[in-house]
Motif scaffolding. Structure first.
Motif, PDB file in Angstrom:
ATOM      1  N   LEU A  18       7.566  -7.566   6.857  1.00 46.45           N
ATOM      2  CA  LEU A  18       6.986  -6.240   7.084  1.00 46.45           C
ATOM      3  C   LEU A  18       6.934  -5.449   5.778  1.00 46.45           C
ATOM      4  O   LEU A  18       5.955  -4.761   5.494  1.00 46.45           O
ATOM      5  N   SER A  22       3.653  -4.163   3.904  1.00 47.54           N
ATOM      6  CA  SER A  22       3.493  -2.724   3.670  1.00 47.54           C
ATOM      7  C   SER A  22       3.082  -2.429   2.233  1.00 47.54           C
ATOM      8  O   SER A  22       2.445  -1.409   1.966  1.00 47.54           O
ATOM      9  N   LEU A  29       6.878   2.013   3.136  1.00 51.18           N
ATOM     10  CA  LEU A  29       8.159   1.798   3.805  1.00 51.18           C
ATOM     11  C   LEU A  29       9.152   1.198   2.822  1.00 51.18           C
ATOM     12  O   LEU A  29       8.776   0.420   1.949  1.00 51.18           O
ATOM     13  N   HIS A  33      14.319   0.334   5.774  1.00 56.84           N
ATOM     14  CA  HIS A  33      13.671   0.822   6.992  1.00 56.84           C
ATOM     15  C   HIS A  33      13.009  -0.312   7.780  1.00 56.84           C
ATOM     16  O   HIS A  33      13.056  -0.316   9.014  1.00 56.84           O
ATOM     17  N   THR A  34      12.394  -1.258   7.078  1.00 54.67           N
ATOM     18  CA  THR A  34      11.756  -2.362   7.797  1.00 54.67           C
ATOM     19  C   THR A  34      12.800  -3.266   8.455  1.00 54.67           C
ATOM     20  O   THR A  34      12.587  -3.754   9.558  1.00 54.67           O
ATOM     21  N   ALA A  37      14.067  -1.409  11.592  1.00 51.11           N
ATOM     22  CA  ALA A  37      13.080  -1.465  12.669  1.00 51.11           C
ATOM     23  C   ALA A  37      13.015  -2.861  13.282  1.00 51.11           C
ATOM     24  O   ALA A  37      12.984  -3.009  14.506  1.00 51.11           O
ATOM     25  N   LEU A  63       8.669   2.311  13.070  1.00 51.74           N
ATOM     26  CA  LEU A  63       7.791   2.267  11.899  1.00 51.74           C
ATOM     27  C   LEU A  63       7.048   3.589  11.734  1.00 51.74           C
ATOM     28  O   LEU A  63       6.837   4.050  10.611  1.00 51.74           O
ATOM     29  N   SER A  67       7.678   6.149   8.413  1.00 53.70           N
ATOM     30  CA  SER A  67       6.535   6.354   7.513  1.00 53.70           C
ATOM     31  C   SER A  67       5.697   7.507   8.035  1.00 53.70           C
ATOM     32  O   SER A  67       5.865   7.947   9.162  1.00 53.70           O
ATOM     33  N   ILE A  75      -0.340   1.179  11.074  1.00 51.01           N
ATOM     34  CA  ILE A  75       0.837   0.483  11.583  1.00 51.01           C
ATOM     35  C   ILE A  75       0.442  -0.718  12.435  1.00 51.01           C
ATOM     36  O   ILE A  75       1.095  -1.767  12.378  1.00 51.01           O
TER      37      ILE A  75
END
Length: 101
Positions: A18, A22, A29, A33-34, A37, A63, A67, A75
């Protein structure tokens, strides 16, 4: 113990993909954070029957929170491309077996 390892590995691999996707798309991101998530979505997916649906909702929600991107197309494109990459990697590694003991 095996389930914890599988969920953690899924969170890190999915989070890394991810994060890489991104960088290509317009979604900004961080790697942390990825992974958060993806880990939350992976944990929710363990719920029997409807966990897969809840995991998709959790992934999109987190997500969006992490963001400032729009759900459509940013997304959704991010998740679709990352899932295609995960599918391709899973298919390529399909002949391999891993045993955790």
């Amino acid at each position: 113990m095996d389930m914890i390892l599988i969920v953690a590995l899924d969170a890190v691999i999915t989070g890394a993909i991810l994060w890489m996707v991104s960088k290509v798309t317009a979604v900004h991101l961080s790697f942390l954070h990825t992974v958060i998530a993806a880990g939350a979505a992976s944990l929710v997916s363990l719920i029997p029957s409807f966990g897969w649906l809840l995991s998709i909702i959790v992934l999109f929600y987190l997500l969006k929170q992490f963001s400032d991107a729009d759900i459509w197309p940013d997304i959704i494109l991010l998740v679709l491309v990352s899932q295609l990459i995960l599918f391709a990697v899973g298919t390529a590694l399909g002949g391999m077996t891993v045993s955790v003991s």
